[in-house]
Design an enzyme around this catalytic site. Sequence first.
Site, mmCIF file in Angstrom:
data_model
loop_
_atom_site.group_PDB
_atom_site.id
_atom_site.type_symbol
_atom_site.label_atom_id
_atom_site.label_comp_id
_atom_site.label_asym_id
_atom_site.label_seq_id
_atom_site.Cartn_x
_atom_site.Cartn_y
_atom_site.Cartn_z
ATOM 1 N N CYS A 151 0.838 -1.199 0.000
ATOM 2 C CA CYS A 151 0.000 0.000 0.000
ATOM 3 C C CYS A 151 0.876 1.252 0.000
ATOM 4 O O CYS A 151 1.529 1.537 -0.995
ATOM 5 C CB CYS A 151 -0.979 -0.036 1.166
ATOM 6 S SG CYS A 151 -2.371 1.107 0.986
ATOM 7 N N HIS A 196 -3.498 -5.234 0.446
ATOM 8 C CA HIS A 196 -2.921 -5.688 1.710
ATOM 9 C C HIS A 196 -2.916 -7.218 1.773
ATOM 10 O O HIS A 196 -3.814 -7.832 2.351
ATOM 11 C CB HIS A 196 -3.707 -5.115 2.889
ATOM 12 C CG HIS A 196 -3.464 -3.663 3.129
ATOM 13 N ND1 HIS A 196 -2.600 -3.199 4.102
ATOM 14 C CD2 HIS A 196 -3.938 -2.566 2.491
ATOM 15 C CE1 HIS A 196 -2.562 -1.883 4.065
ATOM 16 N NE2 HIS A 196 -3.375 -1.473 3.102
ATOM 17 N N GLU A 241 -1.133 -9.089 3.592
ATOM 18 C CA GLU A 241 -0.991 -9.577 4.969
ATOM 19 C C GLU A 241 -2.335 -9.793 5.640
ATOM 20 O O GLU A 241 -2.440 -10.575 6.610
ATOM 21 C CB GLU A 241 -0.122 -8.609 5.789
ATOM 22 C CG GLU A 241 -0.799 -7.370 6.307
ATOM 23 C CD GLU A 241 -0.947 -6.242 5.276
ATOM 24 O OE1 GLU A 241 -1.237 -5.105 5.683
ATOM 25 O OE2 GLU A 241 -0.773 -6.508 4.066
#
Length: 232
Positions: free
Chosen positions: A103, A202, A204
């Site tokens: 990001c 994202h 993660e």
Amino acid sequence: MVSKTNKPVIAITGPSRGAWMPRFCVALAVRRYGGQPLQLRPGDDVTTVAPDGLVITGGHDIDPVLYAGEPEVHPNYDKERDAFEGEVIRYALQHRLPLLGICRGAQLLNICRGGSLHQELKSRRQHTSNRWTILPLKTLSVRIPSQLHQLLRCSPCKINSLHNQAIAEVGTGFEVSGRDLDGIVQAIEDPDEDFLMGVQWHPELLIFIRRQRHLFKRLVKVATLRLNARPQ
């Protein structure tokens, strides 16, 4: 310098306070694939740590002064973090370390190579929603061939969306490897490096999806190979 084991040290950057959930998820993915996560915040010295790889995480928008832009909106900037992570990225580029920018991390990576950003995206959307979502509801078109496609093995793919800004002019040495349905850049990579990539979404927060974990797997693998290749 951090005490080294046979595991590569993967530095994970973030703000001075907060953002514990995404940082925890990155560390979880790094550990899963054999890396040793190390959290870095503004004030830490990356040269003392001497990591084997890096993840630059998401967060506040980036001050447009870094890419010679006039402010178009009034978001919440974190100039201390901008300066710190800029130094970390330049260190990684100098030492050709594997790096994943997430990001704002992807945006700052692009800026460090001379690129620029779109400061707002709502006016640029016709086919996609400007609403933030942590769920993989947004469509990603992946360029074939690309390293990103080798890792995700899908096109189109589904990703999440938690950003206000995005890459405009692409920095030197980078190629666009992913866009959304409005053509907004979602991923960049340097084909001349083993792993130097920025993604606008994202991953993660999507580590329950195997293909998203492949980004961290590749990062740790490249860092491990570099570590093992060093003279003993």
